[in-house]
Design an enzyme around this catalytic site. Structure first.
Site, mmCIF file in Angstrom:
data_model
loop_
_atom_site.group_PDB
_atom_site.id
_atom_site.type_symbol
_atom_site.label_atom_id
_atom_site.label_comp_id
_atom_site.label_asym_id
_atom_site.label_seq_id
_atom_site.Cartn_x
_atom_site.Cartn_y
_atom_site.Cartn_z
ATOM 1 C CG HIS A 151 26.007 30.117 -7.404
ATOM 2 N ND1 HIS A 151 27.181 29.726 -6.802
ATOM 3 C CD2 HIS A 151 25.299 28.978 -7.603
ATOM 4 C CE1 HIS A 151 27.182 28.407 -6.627
ATOM 5 N NE2 HIS A 151 26.053 27.930 -7.114
ATOM 6 C CB CYS A 152 30.915 32.622 -9.441
ATOM 7 S SG CYS A 152 30.837 34.409 -9.221
ATOM 8 C CG LEU A 153 33.762 32.463 -3.592
ATOM 9 C CD1 LEU A 153 33.422 31.157 -2.882
ATOM 10 C CD2 LEU A 153 35.249 32.752 -3.455
ATOM 11 C CB THR A 159 27.837 35.824 -11.207
ATOM 12 O OG1 THR A 159 28.053 34.519 -10.654
ATOM 13 C CG2 THR A 159 26.350 36.131 -11.204
#
Length: 263
Positions: A151-153, A159
């Site tokens: 995951h990222c933001l 991602t």
């Protein structure tokens, strides 16, 4: 293959949560239930955390930068005992912005936003701190047992590139790679995800940005991913050569990845 409705898990406070396995690949199909991707978990509900816990995730790969993690710590289930992996530093910008937020500077219109995202994706495969986390990600897929979560933001840019790299290395058809990437635009409650991300974008850059521009920044387009893959091929000739030279992941590692993930 499984359809989009089956691979996406409904969550209240975690956006874009889905299985990126199940695709036909070289020598078979990618295992289901071991490759998960999503946005950040800072607003996860108790029900969300219970649902994630039931997946048995042993490794979380956090593609955000240090400033993003500090500003929005991910919530974990009380019984979470897995490892969270990241390379220290800023993966999006020196200011600790998410990738789409960094792209928002000087954006006013939808055309501005599209062009800014293209410029962003030219750089994503080569950013040193992001490369460091991509290295950890690939090594974890080979060396660590159990399911993983990437995951990222917003779970769409950093991602999206990472998931596409794994798909390419496993021999997933390019059309399926793009299909999985574009699923971000419809997975789960996409409107809630866009609204959540838009609050961040508007806070920093939105005074003169029209609504269509915000929507472009919070969505994905096939052109974006193609830009990253084209940049990789222009510099290294192929995704495999890039993985070897930049990520330290060579032919023997790809073979090990296949043994782990292909059924």
């Amino acid at each position: 293959m499984i359809d989009a409705d089956t691979r996406v898990l409904p969550m209240q406070g975690i956006h874009n949560f889905r299985d990126y396995g199940g695709y036909r690949a070289r020598g078979g199909a990618i295992r289901l239930g071991v490759l998960w991707r999503s946005g950040q978990h800072g607003e996860a509900t108790a029900d969300d955390l219970d649902a994630v816990h039931r997946l048995g995730i042993a490794t979380v790969i956090d593609l955000r930068g240090d400033s993003e993690r500090e500003a929005c710590p991910c919530v974990r289930h009380p019984e979470f005992e897995g490892h969270v992996l990241f390379h220290p530093g800023e993966t999006a910008s020196a200011h600790g912005r998410a990738a789409h937020e960094e792209a928002a500077e000087q954006v006013r219109t939808a055309a501005d936003a599209h062009a800014a995202m293209i410029r962003l994706y030219e750089t994503l495969p080569f950013r040193p701190v992001l490369v460091g986390t991509y290295r950890l990600y690939l090594r974890a897929l080979v060396d660590r047992d159990g399911a993983s979560l990437l995951h990222c933001l917003a779970g769409k840019d950093r991602t999206g590139v990472a998931a596409a790299l794994v798909h390419h290395l496993l021999g997933v058809h390019p059309d399926d790679i793009v299909e999985d990437y574009l699923l971000t635009n419809t997975a789960g409650n996409a409107e809630a995800r866009i609204a959540a991300g838009a609050r961040h974008v508007r806070a920093g850059f939105g005074r003169h940005m029209d609504d269509a521009a915000v929507r472009v920044l919070m969505s994905v387009h096939a052109d974006y991913l193609d830009t990253s893959l084209t940049a990789i091929r222009e510099q290294h000739g192929s995704v495999e050569a890039y993985a070897d030279a930049v990520l330290g992941f060579g032919k023997a590692d790809i073979a090990a990845l296949e043994r782990r993930l292909i059924v």
